[in-house]
Scaffold this motif. Structure first.
Motif, PDB file in Angstrom:
ATOM      1  N   LEU A   1     -12.395   1.911   2.424  1.00  0.00           N
ATOM      2  CA  LEU A   1     -12.048   0.533   1.951  1.00  0.00           C
ATOM      3  C   LEU A   1     -11.656  -0.394   2.989  1.00  0.00           C
ATOM      4  O   LEU A   1     -11.988  -1.666   2.938  1.00  0.00           O
ATOM      5  N   GLY A   2     -11.056   0.035   4.057  1.00  0.00           N
ATOM      6  CA  GLY A   2     -10.756  -0.889   4.990  1.00  0.00           C
ATOM      7  C   GLY A   2     -11.781  -1.499   5.749  1.00  0.00           C
ATOM      8  O   GLY A   2     -11.675  -2.659   5.933  1.00  0.00           O
ATOM      9  N   GLU A   3     -12.902  -0.640   6.313  1.00  0.00           N
ATOM     10  CA  GLU A   3     -14.073  -1.322   6.611  1.00  0.00           C
ATOM     11  C   GLU A   3     -14.807  -2.303   5.943  1.00  0.00           C
ATOM     12  O   GLU A   3     -15.124  -3.465   6.528  1.00  0.00           O
TER      13      GLU A   3
ATOM     14  N   SER B   1       0.922  -1.172   0.141  1.00  0.00           N
ATOM     15  CA  SER B   1       0.196   0.170   0.144  1.00  0.00           C
ATOM     16  C   SER B   1       0.875   1.060   0.122  1.00  0.00           C
ATOM     17  O   SER B   1       0.346   2.158  -0.653  1.00  0.00           O
ATOM     18  N   LEU B   2       1.935   1.236   0.809  1.00  0.00           N
ATOM     19  CA  LEU B   2       2.758   2.378   0.555  1.00  0.00           C
ATOM     20  C   LEU B   2       3.600   2.509  -0.803  1.00  0.00           C
ATOM     21  O   LEU B   2       3.857   3.656  -1.303  1.00  0.00           O
ATOM     22  N   GLY B   3       4.104   1.446  -1.345  1.00  0.00           N
ATOM     23  CA  GLY B   3       4.707   1.551  -2.500  1.00  0.00           C
ATOM     24  C   GLY B   3       3.699   1.641  -3.497  1.00  0.00           C
ATOM     25  O   GLY B   3       4.185   2.681  -4.531  1.00  0.00           O
ATOM     26  N   GLY B   4       2.472   1.535  -3.389  1.00  0.00           N
ATOM     27  CA  GLY B   4       1.432   1.880  -4.510  1.00  0.00           C
ATOM     28  C   GLY B   4       1.524   3.620  -4.495  1.00  0.00           C
ATOM     29  O   GLY B   4       0.918   4.227  -5.558  1.00  0.00           O
TER      30      GLY B   4
ATOM     31  N   ALA C   1      -2.707  -1.956   7.500  1.00  0.00           N
ATOM     32  CA  ALA C   1      -2.224  -1.173   6.230  1.00  0.00           C
ATOM     33  C   ALA C   1      -2.844   0.119   6.277  1.00  0.00           C
ATOM     34  O   ALA C   1      -2.272   1.347   5.914  1.00  0.00           O
ATOM     35  N   VAL C   2      -4.111   0.235   6.601  1.00  0.00           N
ATOM     36  CA  VAL C   2      -4.920   1.395   6.403  1.00  0.00           C
ATOM     37  C   VAL C   2      -4.506   2.497   7.522  1.00  0.00           C
ATOM     38  O   VAL C   2      -4.395   3.678   7.228  1.00  0.00           O
TER      39      VAL C   2
ATOM     40  N   GLY D   1      -4.646  14.438   0.057  1.00  0.00           N
ATOM     41  CA  GLY D   1      -4.484  13.895   1.136  1.00  0.00           C
ATOM     42  C   GLY D   1      -5.542  13.237   2.029  1.00  0.00           C
ATOM     43  O   GLY D   1      -5.829  12.128   2.378  1.00  0.00           O
ATOM     44  N   LEU D   2      -6.251  14.269   2.277  1.00  0.00           N
ATOM     45  CA  LEU D   2      -7.536  14.177   3.143  1.00  0.00           C
ATOM     46  C   LEU D   2      -8.515  13.101   2.389  1.00  0.00           C
ATOM     47  O   LEU D   2      -9.173  12.175   3.247  1.00  0.00           O
ATOM     48  N   ILE D   3      -8.829  13.161   1.112  1.00  0.00           N
ATOM     49  CA  ILE D   3      -9.563  12.390   0.564  1.00  0.00           C
ATOM     50  C   ILE D   3      -8.877  11.097   0.400  1.00  0.00           C
ATOM     51  O   ILE D   3      -9.824  10.078   0.666  1.00  0.00           O
ATOM     52  N   ILE D   4      -7.734  10.788   0.241  1.00  0.00           N
ATOM     53  CA  ILE D   4      -7.306   9.254   0.039  1.00  0.00           C
ATOM     54  C   ILE D   4      -7.172   8.666   1.395  1.00  0.00           C
ATOM     55  O   ILE D   4      -7.283   7.817   1.540  1.00  0.00           O
ATOM     56  N   ILE D   5      -7.048   9.387   2.652  1.00  0.00           N
ATOM     57  CA  ILE D   5      -7.303   9.058   3.936  1.00  0.00           C
ATOM     58  C   ILE D   5      -8.631   8.442   4.317  1.00  0.00           C
ATOM     59  O   ILE D   5      -8.789   7.371   4.854  1.00  0.00           O
TER      60      ILE D   5
END
Length: 485
Positions: free
Chosen positions: A86-88, A44-47, A258-259, A76-80
């Motif tokens: 997505l995590g849930e 996820s970091l590499g992506g 990861a999230v 950044g706020l949007i992707i967070i």
């Protein structure tokens, strides 16, 4: 698992409304959970750390000036928000189709299928673009093969890697991501030393570049809007963690881990890097657009800095190519397993790899290499990037809407979740508000607006074709399907 490739069982019955089959159950006994939690985190970091940061950030600064920081904060706020939503959903149902599966559960089969195909189309084009970018650098060092030859070589290499067991892919991507992390950290240390005047013989630029004579936002709000599309594309790739969750040990705990780390990474690797660039150099310096990281490091008098940056860019591009090929093959595999793509794409090899899906996902890359081989003077990169345009915006909107629908449906049923995102509706509101703002602002920019409308048109075409195919096959209406949640 037999020694022959196996097609999904009962493919003809998947459309029946009495069958509440999930992708997870369809995949049982085919894809293996061989990725480690650490590999998922690094993936996820590499992506998130790719050529969009190392190269694209210069273009964003050139169109927005120092105000590009606003674009990165918004993105950044949007992707967070997107990653937490997505995590849930991924914890609830780890599946290689990820947000395509979630969209199907929430909004019906046509929408879920459209999202999956749109994402796959985006990735197969991105794979070709990344191979071209890396090939252009390598051809400068070793011109014998030419750009086309290097494209074919890179695509072939990573095709072979992705045809191996997924654990090998995980190991390679882990080290790719690790190299990029080290490069970013080194840049931040050297950039910080430059800004604080700690490098002998190199005076600190101070804060003068942050507020130049033209102002903090020299190109106005439209410049920020144009930068936002560039920045949004740069953040694309983090969603691969949700796709890889289905092949990870302890997927529910792994995806949460990861999230949770996305926030820290976004702040450190993106915001801090851009801040260093904006402070170190004038926003309209041609060197910034040509290569912002190299331009900053040249101020530190490091020898062979251009070669070092080029190596990092090649690693970043190849890492992204590797991750996107993995994600593309799993998405089309998932579509096939759910009866939303030709069944042969859902077959798996004896080593539990969707071999045909991998090969189908690299055909555009190979074709691009062949074209470049016979037309070495033709610029293929820009047309490829223009095709995918703002696809990621529509995909993230689908994730946000799916989250709201599935969360509300679960609440009505009194569903107990293993992981429940606090302030979930707030996260969804932030994402939808930000994405809606980007779409409105982009509509006034000739280039960004054209890409946005082209992406919407492509989505409508995919949706229309999907509806016609389902109707011809006698598929039940999406509302007739039984949802898992």
């Amino acid at each position: 698992m037999t020694t022959q490739e196996t097609a999904p069982a009962a493919a003809s019955t998947i459309d029946k409304p009495t069958l509440a089959t999930t992708e997870s159950s369809l995949e049982k006994g085919s894809l293996e959970q061989k990725l480690t939690p650490g590999q998922l985190t690094m993936m996820s970091l590499g992506g998130a750390i790719g050529a969009g940061l190392f190269v694209g950030s210069g273009a964003a600064i050139a169109v927005a000036g120092p105000a590009v920081l606003i674009a990165y904060v918004i993105a950044g706020l949007i992707i967070i928000a997107i990653m937490h939503m997505l995590g849930e959903m991924a914890v609830r149902e780890p599946a290689s189709g990820a947000f395509s599966v979630f969209a199907e559960r929430a909004m019906g089969r046509i929408v879920g299928t459209t999202v999956g195909w749109l994402y796959w189309v985006q990735l197969i084009i991105v794979i070709a673009a990344e191979a071209l970018g890396a090939a252009a650098v390598m051809a400068g060092w070793f011109p014998t093969l030419g750009v086309g030859g290097w494209v074919i070589a890179f695509v072939a290499l990573f095709t072979v890697l992705n045809l191996l067991n997924v654990k090998h892919y995980g190991r390679v991507e882990f080290w790719f991501a690790g190299l990029k992390v080290v490069a970013i950290l080194a840049f931040l240390v050297l950039g910080g030393a430059l800004l604080f005047g700690l490098i002998p013989g190199v005076p600190s630029p101070g804060l003068s570049n942050l507020v130049p004579p033209e102002g903090f936002a020299p190109t106005g709000i439209l410049g920020i809007a144009s930068a936002l599309l560039i920045v949004m594309f740069a953040f694309g790739g983090t969603e691969v963690a949700a796709i890889a969750a289905a092949e990870t040990e302890n997927p529910k705990s792994s995806i949460q881990r990861a999230v949770r780390s996305v926030l820290f990474r976004i702040l450190v690797f993106y915001i801090c890097s851009i801040l260093v660039i904006v402070l170190a150099l004038p926003w309209n310096d041609p060197a910034v657009e040509a290569g912002p990281f190299a331009a900053v490091l040249e101020l530190t008098n490091i020898p062979a800095v251009e070669t070092i940056i080029q190596i990092i860019v090649v690693v970043a591009l190849l890492s992204a190519l590797n991750a996107n090929l993995y994600a593309a093959s799993r998405m089309i595999f998932s579509l096939a397993r759910r009866g939303n793509a030709p069944a042969f794409l859902g077959r798996v090899s004896p080593n539990s790899v969707p071999r045909i899906a991998v090969i189908a996902s690299v055909l555009v890359g190979f074709a691009t290499g062949v074209i470049a081989l016979f037309n070495p003077d033709e610029d293929l990169l820009v047309p490829l990037l223009n095709i995918i345009g703002s696809t990621i915006i529509l995909l993230w909107i689908s994730i946000s809407v799916s989250f709201i629908i599935l969360r509300r449906r679960g609440e009505r049923r009194g569903e107990q979740l293993d992981y429940r995102l606090p302030f979930g509706y707030g996260f969804a509101a932030i994402a939808l508000l930000g994405l809606g703002l980007i779409m409105v602002l982009s509509a006034f920019d000739p280039v960004a607006g054209g890409q946005l409308f082209a992406t919407i048109a492509l989505s409508l075409v995919i949706g229309a074709v999907t509806a016609v195919v389902f109707l011809a096959r006698g598929t039940k209406r999406p509302s007739d399907r039984v949802h898992k949640f």
